[in-house]
Design an enzyme around this catalytic site. Structure first.
Site, short mmCIF file in Angstrom:
data_model
loop_
_atom_site.label_atom_id
_atom_site.label_comp_id
_atom_site.label_asym_id
_atom_site.label_seq_id
_atom_site.Cartn_x
_atom_site.Cartn_y
_atom_site.Cartn_z
N GLY A 13 -52.24 -3.67 14.84
CA GLY A 13 -52.50 -4.93 14.15
C GLY A 13 -53.72 -5.67 14.67
O GLY A 13 -54.44 -5.17 15.54
N ARG A 38 -47.17 1.71 11.42
CA ARG A 38 -48.23 2.35 10.64
C ARG A 38 -49.06 3.26 11.54
O ARG A 38 -48.87 3.28 12.76
CB ARG A 38 -49.09 1.35 9.90
CG ARG A 38 -49.78 0.31 10.75
CD ARG A 38 -50.72 -0.53 9.90
NE ARG A 38 -50.84 -1.88 10.43
CZ ARG A 38 -51.88 -2.66 10.20
NH1 ARG A 38 -52.87 -2.27 9.44
NH2 ARG A 38 -51.93 -3.88 10.70
N ASP A 54 -40.56 2.27 15.19
CA ASP A 54 -40.07 1.12 14.43
C ASP A 54 -39.25 0.25 15.38
O ASP A 54 -38.21 0.69 15.88
CB ASP A 54 -39.21 1.62 13.25
CG ASP A 54 -38.70 0.47 12.40
OD1 ASP A 54 -38.87 -0.71 12.78
OD2 ASP A 54 -38.11 0.74 11.34
N TYR A 144 -41.51 -18.23 8.88
CA TYR A 144 -42.24 -17.72 10.06
C TYR A 144 -42.09 -18.71 11.23
O TYR A 144 -41.75 -18.32 12.35
CB TYR A 144 -43.71 -17.56 9.66
CG TYR A 144 -44.66 -17.15 10.76
CD1 TYR A 144 -44.56 -15.92 11.40
CD2 TYR A 144 -45.71 -18.00 11.13
CE1 TYR A 144 -45.47 -15.55 12.38
CE2 TYR A 144 -46.63 -17.64 12.10
CZ TYR A 144 -46.50 -16.41 12.73
OH TYR A 144 -47.40 -16.04 13.70
P1 NAD Z 1 -50.55 -8.01 12.41
O1 NAD Z 1 -49.75 -8.17 11.16
O2 NAD Z 1 -52.01 -7.81 12.31
O3 NAD Z 1 -49.96 -6.83 13.29
C1 NAD Z 1 -48.58 -6.59 13.41
C2 NAD Z 1 -48.41 -5.09 13.58
O4 NAD Z 1 -47.00 -4.84 13.69
C3 NAD Z 1 -48.91 -4.28 12.39
O5 NAD Z 1 -49.79 -3.26 12.81
C4 NAD Z 1 -47.65 -3.69 11.77
O6 NAD Z 1 -47.81 -2.39 11.24
C5 NAD Z 1 -46.71 -3.65 12.99
N1 NAD Z 1 -45.30 -3.64 12.59
C6 NAD Z 1 -44.73 -4.29 11.53
N2 NAD Z 1 -43.42 -3.99 11.48
C7 NAD Z 1 -43.16 -3.15 12.52
C8 NAD Z 1 -41.99 -2.50 12.98
N3 NAD Z 1 -40.82 -2.64 12.35
N4 NAD Z 1 -42.10 -1.71 14.07
C9 NAD Z 1 -43.28 -1.53 14.72
N5 NAD Z 1 -44.43 -2.11 14.31
C10 NAD Z 1 -44.37 -2.92 13.21
O7 NAD Z 1 -50.20 -9.30 13.32
P2 NAD Z 1 -51.10 -9.92 14.47
O8 NAD Z 1 -51.98 -10.95 13.86
O9 NAD Z 1 -51.68 -8.86 15.32
O10 NAD Z 1 -49.97 -10.72 15.26
C11 NAD Z 1 -49.30 -10.20 16.38
C12 NAD Z 1 -48.33 -11.24 16.90
O11 NAD Z 1 -49.04 -12.44 17.23
C13 NAD Z 1 -47.25 -11.68 15.89
O12 NAD Z 1 -46.08 -11.98 16.57
C14 NAD Z 1 -47.84 -12.96 15.32
O13 NAD Z 1 -46.82 -13.81 14.84
C15 NAD Z 1 -48.50 -13.54 16.53
N6 NAD Z 1 -49.55 -14.51 16.16
C16 NAD Z 1 -50.68 -14.10 15.54
C17 NAD Z 1 -51.66 -15.03 15.20
C18 NAD Z 1 -52.94 -14.62 14.51
O14 NAD Z 1 -53.72 -15.51 14.13
N7 NAD Z 1 -53.21 -13.33 14.36
C19 NAD Z 1 -51.46 -16.38 15.50
C20 NAD Z 1 -50.27 -16.77 16.09
C21 NAD Z 1 -49.32 -15.82 16.44
C1 AKB Z 2 -50.73 -17.48 10.52
O1 AKB Z 2 -51.61 -18.12 9.90
O2 AKB Z 2 -49.62 -17.20 10.07
C2 AKB Z 2 -51.05 -17.09 11.95
C3 AKB Z 2 -50.49 -18.09 12.89
C4 AKB Z 2 -51.21 -19.34 13.14
O3 AKB Z 2 -49.42 -17.87 13.43
N1 AKB Z 2 -52.46 -16.91 12.08
#
Ligand code: NAD
Ligand code: AKB
Length: 317
Positions: A13, A38, A54, A144
């Site tokens: 991700g 994935r 998973d 969320y």
């Molecule tokens: P993303 O959606 O880009 O990546 C998540 C990854 O998890 C994906 O590659 C997906 O294939 C994998 N996934 C989904 N279901 C799965 C399962 N059942 N088993 C194994 N893998 C699985 O998300 P991200 O932006 O990299 O976020 C990662 C974490 O950080 C999350 O908890 C998100 O809530 C948190 N977060 C992200 C942001 C942001 O701006 N990106 C902000 C705040 C918090």
């Molecule tokens: C979203 O917009 O859902 C994320 C977050 C702030 O957790 N980037």
């Protein structure tokens, strides 16, 4: 002393790719096992071990933890805010059960540490808008945000009751160029760079004056590693730490991009994500993280914009 062996769940991700690469630099390539539902991200290929996993399959997860002698888990698999509103049941199920599976296994196998990110999405319309404090009114309106807030208390519970060393950060919206974002409300701040370079115009799904807390990915990675490396006795927050770097609106980031691409144009067509954005704070107070483990960001809006455009240009986007 046992050698550290890390499992990153959700490694393909937006955060996972960069965090896995950073952890491999720190701990050695073979000591960081990347995993995802994935396929392996192109940028990870050849840099270390990868398993298809998973997080909802607790038995398989447990087998991998034992087979690979895992001592730390970074759990990144989740459904983010915008996608979560389209399928609330699925978002709740993955975000909660995935975390509980990891916490249970960490407890049973006496893992050294677990990392699980929360989000500024825990905050809701009744939380303070400016410099939102570490401890305040928290009434999230998205599934969320509800799942993240409940997750924070599960982390605290496993820490207090079973001594699991689980650490967490409430990330703001993260901006990066290496891997695509996964369905959040803050994703506009990434799309805008791609569209500015490709088409010199961008139709934004938020209103021009929507201020949100944001952060460039290198700062998010250094925060994550900084928290995970901090001595346990320095940490006073066992739910999740506020951290902060930049706050800007679509209008402000467009103006910054215009400095590099003068004929860039932005238009606005707010959709269902506006309501989500309006429920979140505009800026975050991270004084507790600064005091406890010395957190400090490096990138402001202009440094980030310059770096994003240079790197996307190099990638030929
Ligand atoms: P993303 O959606 O880009 O990546 C998540 C990854 O998890 C994906 O590659 C997906 O294939 C994998 N996934 C989904 N279901 C799965 C399962 N059942 N088993 C194994 N893998 C699985 O998300 P991200 O932006 O990299 O976020 C990662 C974490 O950080 C999350 O908890 C998100 O809530 C948190 N977060 C992200 C942001 C942001 O701006 N990106 C902000 C705040 C918090
Ligand atoms: C979203 O917009 O859902 C994320 C977050 C702030 O957790 N980037």
């Amino acid at each position: 002393m046992t050698k550290d062996k890390i499992l990153v769940i959700g490694a393909s991700g937006q955060i996972g790719v960069e965090l896995t690469l950073a952890l491999r630099k720190l701990y050695g390539n073979s000591n960081v096992v990347a995993s995802d539902l994935r396929e392996e991200n192109e940028l990870l290929k050849g840099s270390g071990p990868y398993v298809s996993l998973d997080v909802m399959n607790k038995e398989m997860l447990h087998v991998q933890v034992i087979r690979q002698n895992i001592t730390q888990i970074y759990l990144l698999a989740a459904i983010l805010s915008a996608t979560g509103e389209k399928n609330p049941g699925l978002a709740w199920h993955l975000n909660m059960q995935g975390l509980l599976n990891v916490l249970d296994i960490a407890r049973e196998e006496k893992l050294k540490k677990v990392y699980w990110p929360s989000s500024i999405a825990v905050f809701g319309p009744t939380s303070p808008k400016i410099n939102c404090p570490q401890q305040t009114i928290i009434e999230p309106i998205t599934v969320y945000g509800i799942s993240k807030y409940a997750g924070e208390f599960w982390c605290n519970y496993y820490h207090q009751r079973f001594g699991v060393d689980v650490r967490s950060i409430r990330y703001p919206g993260l901006i990066s160029y290496k891997s695509a974002p996964g369905g959040g409300t803050t994703d506009y701040a990434i799309e805008i760079f791609h569209e500015a370079l490709e088409n010199k115009q961008y139709k934004c799904f938020l209103k021009e004056d929507t201020y949100l807390p944001m952060m460039y990915m290198p700062d998010a990675i250094s925060a994550t590693i900084g928290l995970m490396e901090a001595p346990a006795d320095k940490l006073t927050v066992h739910t999740s730490y506020n951290i902060s770097a930049i706050s800007f609106s679509p209008k402000e980031i467009a103006a910054e991009i215009k400095k590099h691409i003068p004929d860039f144009k932005i238009t606005y067509a707010p959709d269902y994500r506006q309501k989500i954005a309006d429920s979140w704070p505009q800026s975050i107070d991270d004084s507790v993280a600064k005091k406890d483990w010395g957190w400090k960001p490096e990138y402001n809006l202009s440094l980030m914009t310059e770096d994003m455009l240079a790197n996307l240009n190099n990638k030929g986007q």
